[in-house]
Design a protein around this motif. Structure first.
Motif, PDB file in Angstrom:
ATOM      1  N   VAL A  33     -23.484   3.292 -40.544  1.00 38.94           N
ATOM      2  CA  VAL A  33     -24.203   4.832 -40.369  1.00 38.94           C
ATOM      3  C   VAL A  33     -25.909   4.542 -40.643  1.00 38.94           C
ATOM      4  CG1 VAL A  33     -24.490   6.783 -41.402  1.00 38.94           C
ATOM      5  CG2 VAL A  33     -22.201   6.107 -40.972  1.00 38.94           C
ATOM      6  N   GLY A  34     -26.790   4.997 -39.718  1.00 37.31           N
ATOM      7  CA  GLY A  34     -28.139   4.648 -39.851  1.00 37.31           C
ATOM      8  C   GLY A  34     -28.651   3.689 -39.135  1.00 37.31           C
ATOM      9  N   TYR A  89     -31.121   5.747 -30.730  1.00 34.64           N
ATOM     10  CA  TYR A  89     -30.103   6.512 -31.495  1.00 34.64           C
ATOM     11  C   TYR A  89     -29.540   5.735 -32.801  1.00 34.64           C
ATOM     12  CZ  TYR A  89     -25.792   9.080 -32.424  1.00 34.64           C
ATOM     13  OH  TYR A  89     -24.671   9.486 -33.077  1.00 34.64           O
ATOM     14  N   ARG A  90     -29.522   6.410 -33.992  1.00 36.40           N
ATOM     15  CA  ARG A  90     -29.237   5.823 -35.027  1.00 36.40           C
ATOM     16  C   ARG A  90     -27.598   6.404 -35.001  1.00 36.40           C
ATOM     17  NH1 ARG A  90     -32.706   3.682 -38.443  1.00 36.40           N
ATOM     18  NH2 ARG A  90     -34.927   3.899 -38.062  1.00 36.40           N
ATOM     19  N   ASP A  93     -22.017   9.380 -39.099  1.00 33.49           N
ATOM     20  CA  ASP A  93     -20.850   9.147 -39.850  1.00 33.49           C
ATOM     21  C   ASP A  93     -19.780   9.824 -38.569  1.00 33.49           C
ATOM     22  OD1 ASP A  93     -19.097   8.820 -42.102  1.00 33.49           O
ATOM     23  OD2 ASP A  93     -18.844  10.830 -42.294  1.00 33.49           O
ATOM     24  N   GLY A  94     -18.711   8.764 -38.643  1.00 33.00           N
ATOM     25  CA  GLY A  94     -17.766   9.226 -37.886  1.00 33.00           C
ATOM     26  C   GLY A  94     -17.848   8.975 -36.277  1.00 33.00           C
ATOM     27  N   ASP A  95     -18.814   8.445 -35.728  1.00 31.36           N
ATOM     28  CA  ASP A  95     -18.984   7.805 -34.480  1.00 31.36           C
ATOM     29  C   ASP A  95     -18.075   7.084 -34.059  1.00 31.36           C
ATOM     30  OD1 ASP A  95     -21.230   9.604 -33.693  1.00 31.36           O
ATOM     31  OD2 ASP A  95     -22.668   7.822 -34.198  1.00 31.36           O
ATOM     32  N   PHE A 116     -14.739   0.791 -32.150  1.00 33.55           N
ATOM     33  CA  PHE A 116     -14.543   0.964 -33.438  1.00 33.55           C
ATOM     34  C   PHE A 116     -15.087   2.248 -33.909  1.00 33.55           C
ATOM     35  CE2 PHE A 116     -18.243  -1.645 -32.622  1.00 33.55           C
ATOM     36  CZ  PHE A 116     -19.267  -0.897 -33.194  1.00 33.55           C
ATOM     37  N   THR A 117     -15.175   2.691 -35.050  1.00 34.38           N
ATOM     38  CA  THR A 117     -15.632   3.722 -35.778  1.00 34.38           C
ATOM     39  C   THR A 117     -16.752   3.401 -36.843  1.00 34.38           C
ATOM     40  OG1 THR A 117     -13.735   4.143 -37.359  1.00 34.38           O
ATOM     41  CG2 THR A 117     -13.648   5.127 -35.110  1.00 34.38           C
ATOM     42  N   VAL A 118     -17.454   4.104 -37.297  1.00 34.19           N
ATOM     43  CA  VAL A 118     -18.469   3.982 -38.308  1.00 34.19           C
ATOM     44  C   VAL A 118     -18.394   5.136 -39.076  1.00 34.19           C
ATOM     45  CG1 VAL A 118     -20.244   2.328 -37.124  1.00 34.19           C
ATOM     46  CG2 VAL A 118     -20.677   5.019 -37.064  1.00 34.19           C
ATOM     47  N   GLY A 119     -18.436   4.760 -40.676  1.00 35.51           N
ATOM     48  CA  GLY A 119     -18.283   5.895 -41.522  1.00 35.51           C
ATOM     49  C   GLY A 119     -16.807   6.341 -41.586  1.00 35.51           C
TER      50      GLY A 119
END
Length: 255
Positions: A33-34, A89-90, A93-95, A116-119
């Motif tokens: 995230v970020g 693009y940053r 959460d949940g992307d 994959f997912t982040v957050g």
């Protein structure tokens, strides 16, 4: 023209595949995230350059695109199926993130993708990713001498149908070797026992792309590259470069 590779050429492609795998591993490791998408692109570029390889996507200009591709990776987020251009693009959460990477080493190409997912992940996204990876494994298992191209597509489509997912019918896998995209086309659907007979030494990039909404239609972004789902539902992408051998499928894009 469909090209058959020798055992020595498969070994050379294996080395290119290792570099692609390392670039993807580094990208996934730093994704959080970020973090900006173009930062992830720089990480992959460094891994490829340090290995003495060349990015396969950078400046690639297929017939359907208005401009050459401007990055090392394709990074597709959430409703982007494939060909997302990494920008500033940053990640949020949940992307849901799909990363596709290609590289050349000593004149041979490797191509692979991972999602994959982040957050904090959405359970539905994890299920979508799992189904896409299972479809990839099913397609690879069908890549044996004497089988036909339709057996690969049928194996992939069966997983999609079971989960209620859509598949992209215009884009799919491809032959790979001296060029990143070679004959034959590898569709993500097909009839078993139909199509090109698979021979030892044939190398394919097998790459299921699943859409959560079940609708295979898409729209192309203004940049002429990114393909978005029409209904805004999420998409996942998984890919390996695979050689057909007498000993069974040989995955060339692992560490």
């Amino acid at each position: 023209m469909v090209e058959i590779k020798t055992p020595a050429e498969l070994d050379a492609m294996r080395e290119a595949g290792r570099i692609v795998a390392r670039a993807l591993q580094a990208t996934v490791k730093h994704a959080a995230v970020g973090v900006r998408l173009d930062e992830l692109d720089e990480i992959a570029a460094t891994v490829i350059d340090d290995a003495g390889a060349t990015p396969a996507f950078l400046n690639y200009h297929p017939h359907f695109a208005p401009t050459p591709y401007p990055a090392v990776l394709c990074i597709s987020v959430n409703d982007v199926i494939v060909h997302g251009i990494p920008d500033r693009y940053r990640l949020e959460d949940g992307d849901l993130v799909s990363v596709d990477c290609g590289a050349y080493l000593d004149g041979w190409a490797g191509d692979s993708a991972v999602s994959f997912t982040v957050g904090l992940p959405r359970p539905a996204d994890l299920a979508l990713i799992d189904a896409t990876e299972r479809a990839l494994r099913a397609g690879i298992a069908a890549a044996t001498p004497g089988n036909r191209m339709g057996d690969i597509g049928h194996a992939i489509a069966a997983v999609a149908q079971e989960g209620g997912y859509g598949t992209n019918i215009d884009f799919g896998g491809h032959g790979i070797g001296r060029r990143m995209h070679e004959d034959p086309h590898v569709p993500n659907h097909g009839r078993p026992g139909r199509g090109l007979v698979l021979r030892e030494g044939l190398v394919l990039a097998i790459e299921p792309m699943f859409v959560a909404g079940g609708d295979s239609d898409y729209r192309t972004a203004a940049d002429g590259w990114a393909l978005h789902t029409l209904d805004g539902s999420r998409a996942a992408h998984a890919e390996h470069t695979v050689a057909i051998t007498a000993d069974g499928p040989r995955i060339l894009t692992t560490e």
